[in-house]
Design a protein around this motif. Structure first.
Motif, mmCIF file in Angstrom:
data_model
loop_
_atom_site.group_PDB
_atom_site.id
_atom_site.type_symbol
_atom_site.label_atom_id
_atom_site.label_comp_id
_atom_site.label_asym_id
_atom_site.label_seq_id
_atom_site.Cartn_x
_atom_site.Cartn_y
_atom_site.Cartn_z
ATOM 1 N N ASN A 319 0.863 -1.181 0.000
ATOM 2 C CA ASN A 319 0.000 0.000 0.000
ATOM 3 C C ASN A 319 0.898 1.229 0.000
ATOM 4 O O ASN A 319 1.544 1.539 1.007
ATOM 5 C CB ASN A 319 -0.910 0.004 1.232
ATOM 6 N N ILE A 320 0.982 1.909 -1.150
ATOM 7 C CA ILE A 320 1.882 3.052 -1.327
ATOM 8 C C ILE A 320 1.053 4.322 -1.437
ATOM 9 O O ILE A 320 0.153 4.416 -2.283
ATOM 10 C CB ILE A 320 2.765 2.874 -2.578
ATOM 11 N N LEU A 321 1.375 5.312 -0.608
ATOM 12 C CA LEU A 321 0.660 6.587 -0.600
ATOM 13 C C LEU A 321 1.664 7.722 -0.764
ATOM 14 O O LEU A 321 2.770 7.667 -0.208
ATOM 15 C CB LEU A 321 -0.114 6.770 0.711
ATOM 16 N N THR A 322 1.277 8.753 -1.507
ATOM 17 C CA THR A 322 2.157 9.911 -1.695
ATOM 18 C C THR A 322 1.396 11.205 -1.426
ATOM 19 O O THR A 322 0.193 11.284 -1.655
ATOM 20 C CB THR A 322 2.723 9.982 -3.128
ATOM 21 N N VAL A 323 2.125 12.211 -0.949
ATOM 22 C CA VAL A 323 1.590 13.568 -0.840
ATOM 23 C C VAL A 323 2.585 14.483 -1.532
ATOM 24 O O VAL A 323 3.772 14.496 -1.202
ATOM 25 C CB VAL A 323 1.346 13.987 0.630
ATOM 26 N N GLU A 324 2.100 15.234 -2.529
ATOM 27 C CA GLU A 324 3.001 15.972 -3.421
ATOM 28 C C GLU A 324 2.476 17.375 -3.701
ATOM 29 O O GLU A 324 1.285 17.639 -3.564
ATOM 30 C CB GLU A 324 3.145 15.212 -4.745
ATOM 31 N N ASP A 325 3.365 18.257 -4.127
ATOM 32 C CA ASP A 325 2.998 19.621 -4.485
ATOM 33 C C ASP A 325 3.868 20.097 -5.642
ATOM 34 O O ASP A 325 4.943 20.662 -5.432
ATOM 35 C CB ASP A 325 3.160 20.552 -3.279
ATOM 36 N N PRO A 326 3.415 19.883 -6.909
ATOM 37 C CA PRO A 326 2.190 19.205 -7.310
ATOM 38 C C PRO A 326 2.458 17.731 -7.595
ATOM 39 O O PRO A 326 3.596 17.271 -7.473
ATOM 40 C CB PRO A 326 1.825 19.931 -8.602
ATOM 41 N N ILE A 327 1.415 16.993 -8.004
ATOM 42 C CA ILE A 327 1.597 15.627 -8.491
ATOM 43 C C ILE A 327 2.179 15.726 -9.894
ATOM 44 O O ILE A 327 1.525 16.187 -10.819
ATOM 45 C CB ILE A 327 0.261 14.862 -8.504
#
Length: 534
Positions: A319-327
């Motif tokens: 289960n891989i989750l990312t938070v980005e700015d931007p994607i």
């Protein structure tokens, strides 16, 4: 007149731009698609038409000029009839202090005859792209109050050029009498051949602001936005764009970042990592917990490295989750979150912990809250990947401490740090080998007396720059028991470096830079201005 299509195609074949074995097939496909042959060939082979004119100039043994090479005197251009300039595709200009006729067809000698008749002065001949020539003519004779401007068509044509030239950023810079467009290619700025007239400037700015959902009525404050764009008339994937505007003296300046256009499918093995670093990095990202940092200045390829790392992981079983700015890139089977006013890096990370993650990617550690949350997540059985702005790998440790992270937490959770830079890759078609001089050996800090290096030359395939694409330079620091103890005890950067120098845990950026110079992947000039040291 412009050079004949057949002449340009033959120049492309001679220069290696066009594969003659594929030419008949491309011509047939162009006919079926009802597209001009040159447009179809340049799209299929992915190079701009300018490359064909450069190839033709090389064959004719004539200088090929770009906008930066020329001094344009508007009054001089206006001495020639506009319809003649447009029909013959030439302009008078100054090149290296001499009057020249800039031609799109080097076999047409009539502009030189016109120069003698109109200016009573002989002139030399240089070659340039038809787009540059026609753009200067258009700007010279355009009516500043004309509403008959095609901003939509101009932007679409520009996007085609960006695709063909592998552009990463577009800069729209207003000037008193129009606007200059500059493109970032392989990390270097290059002026777009076609200038923007005063009549086109405002419609073009409005076009971009509408696409990016910015307030077109507001021109006195900075704005940020973005949009997805698909080139009209070409069968290409949609690309994501990040837009920023800011007021300047002559109007709004706009910068557009093109996201993930050429890096969406890169693997770690394709980034140019030395085998020692590649193998260690692959082992590190398969650890069950800890934090791995990728550091470097803006534009050094940190996000590309992290995306390549994610593609190495088994997303079907993790289960891989990312938070980005931007994607910047969309990866299947991975949950990606965009930072917003309501969702910060730290808030997203805290929420991720309630979503049963195995691996988490944080686009950037900017503050104490994000850093603390990331380290504690790494400590509680999760693998965390993130970026940090530091000059080298060792500097990341003190950067975390400066942000406010306890040393014991850094020591116990940090798996390792990858620092990187990007340098231009020498064009394989035209790079030139030479024997290193004494100065070269001193710069490389080597005592080898017989050392062959390579330097840029310039050809049609690399658009005269001598470079095509970029390659990464890498430095790594992998933590072991000794380093963990030193970090927890408050060791300085010098002490950490001294402790690591004689171990396999530290691979220095300078060593990778030298190796890539020795291998002929890049030039000594490219690496020296990025990194000084030994």
């Amino acid at each position: 007149m412009a050079a004949a299509e057949a002449v340009l195609i033959q120049a492309g074949i001679q220069s290696g731009l066009i594969d003659q074995r594929q030419l008949a097939n491309l011509q047939t496909q162009a006919k079926r698609a009802r597209k001009p042959v040159l447009d179809y060939i340049t799209q299929a082979e992915r190079f701009p038409v300018m490359a064909l004119y450069r190839a033709l100039a090389i064959i004719k043994n004539l200088p090929f000029v770009e906008r930066k090479d020329l001094t344009i005197d508007i009054n001089l251009v206006k001495k020639f009839p506009q319809n003649t300039l447009e029909r013959k595709h030439f302009i008078p200009a100054y090149y290296q202090g001499k009057l020249v006729m800039v031609l799109a067809n080097p076999d047409d000698r009539s502009p030189q005859e016109l120069s003698k008749r109109i200016l009573n002065q002989a002139s030399d001949v240089v070659v340039s792209d038809i787009g540059l020539i026609d753009g200067i003519i258009e700007r010279t004779f355009s009516q500043t109050n004309s509403a008959n401007v095609d901003a939509i068509g101009f932007f679409n044509s520009l996007m085609k050029e960006c695709y063909l030239r592998h552009v990463t950023d577009m800069h729209f810079e207003p000037e008193e009498m129009g606007m200059k467009v500059r493109l970032r290619i392989d990390g270097k700025m290059s002026e777009y051949e076609r200038p923007v007239s005063l009549g086109l400037r405002e419609p073009l700015i409005s076009r971009i602001k509408v696409l990016a959902s910015l307030d077109i009525a507001e021109s006195n404050m900075a704005q940020d936005g973005g949009f997805s764009y698909r080139v009209d008339g070409w069968d290409l994937d949609e690309v994501d764009m990040r837009v920023a505007s800011i007021p300047t003296r002559w109007g709004e300046r706009i910068t557009i970042r093109i996201l993930g256009q050429d890096t969406a499918d890169l693997s770690l093995a394709q980034l140019g990592m030395p085998n020692a670093i590649l193998n260690s990095f692959q082992r590190a990202i398969n650890k069950p917990y800890g934090i791995i940092l990728v550091t470097g200045p803006t534009g050094s390829g940190k996000s590309t490295t992290l995306y390549a790392a994610l593609r190495e992981l088994d997303s079907d079983n993790l289960n891989i989750l990312t938070v980005e700015d931007p994607i910047e890139q969309v990866i299947e089977s991975i949950g990606q979150v965009q930072v917003s006013e309501k969702v910060s890096f730290a808030k997203a990370l805290r929420s991720f912990l309630r979503h049963d993650p195995d691996v988490m990617l944080v686009g950037e550690i900017r503050d104490q809250e994000t850093a603390d949350t990331a380290l504690k997540a790494a400590m509680t059985g999760h693998l965390v990947l993130s970026t940090l702005h530091t000059n080298d790998a060792v500097g990341a440790i003190n950067r975390l401490v400066d942000i406010g992270c306890p040393r014991y937490l850094v020591a116990s959770t940090l798996v390792g740090v990858v620092a990187q830079r990007l340098v231009r890759r020498l064009c394989a078609n035209c790079k030139v080998s030479y024997q290193a001089s004494e100065q070269d050996r001193q710069r490389l800090n080597t005592k080898e007396t017989s050392l062959t290096l390579h330097k840029a030359n310039g050809c049609a395939q690399c658009l005269g720059s001598g470079y095509r694409g970029r390659v990464g330079l890498y430095e790594t620091l992998w933590l072991d028991d000794n380093l963990e103890k030193l970090i927890a005890d408050g060791a300085s950067e010098d002490q950490l470096v001294a402790s690591s120098n004689n171990s396999d845990s530290y691979y220095r950026l300078w060593q990778d830079a030298k190796n890539k110079v020795y291998e002929g992947l890049t030039s000594i000039d490219e690496v020296m201005h990025l990194y000084q040291g030994n």
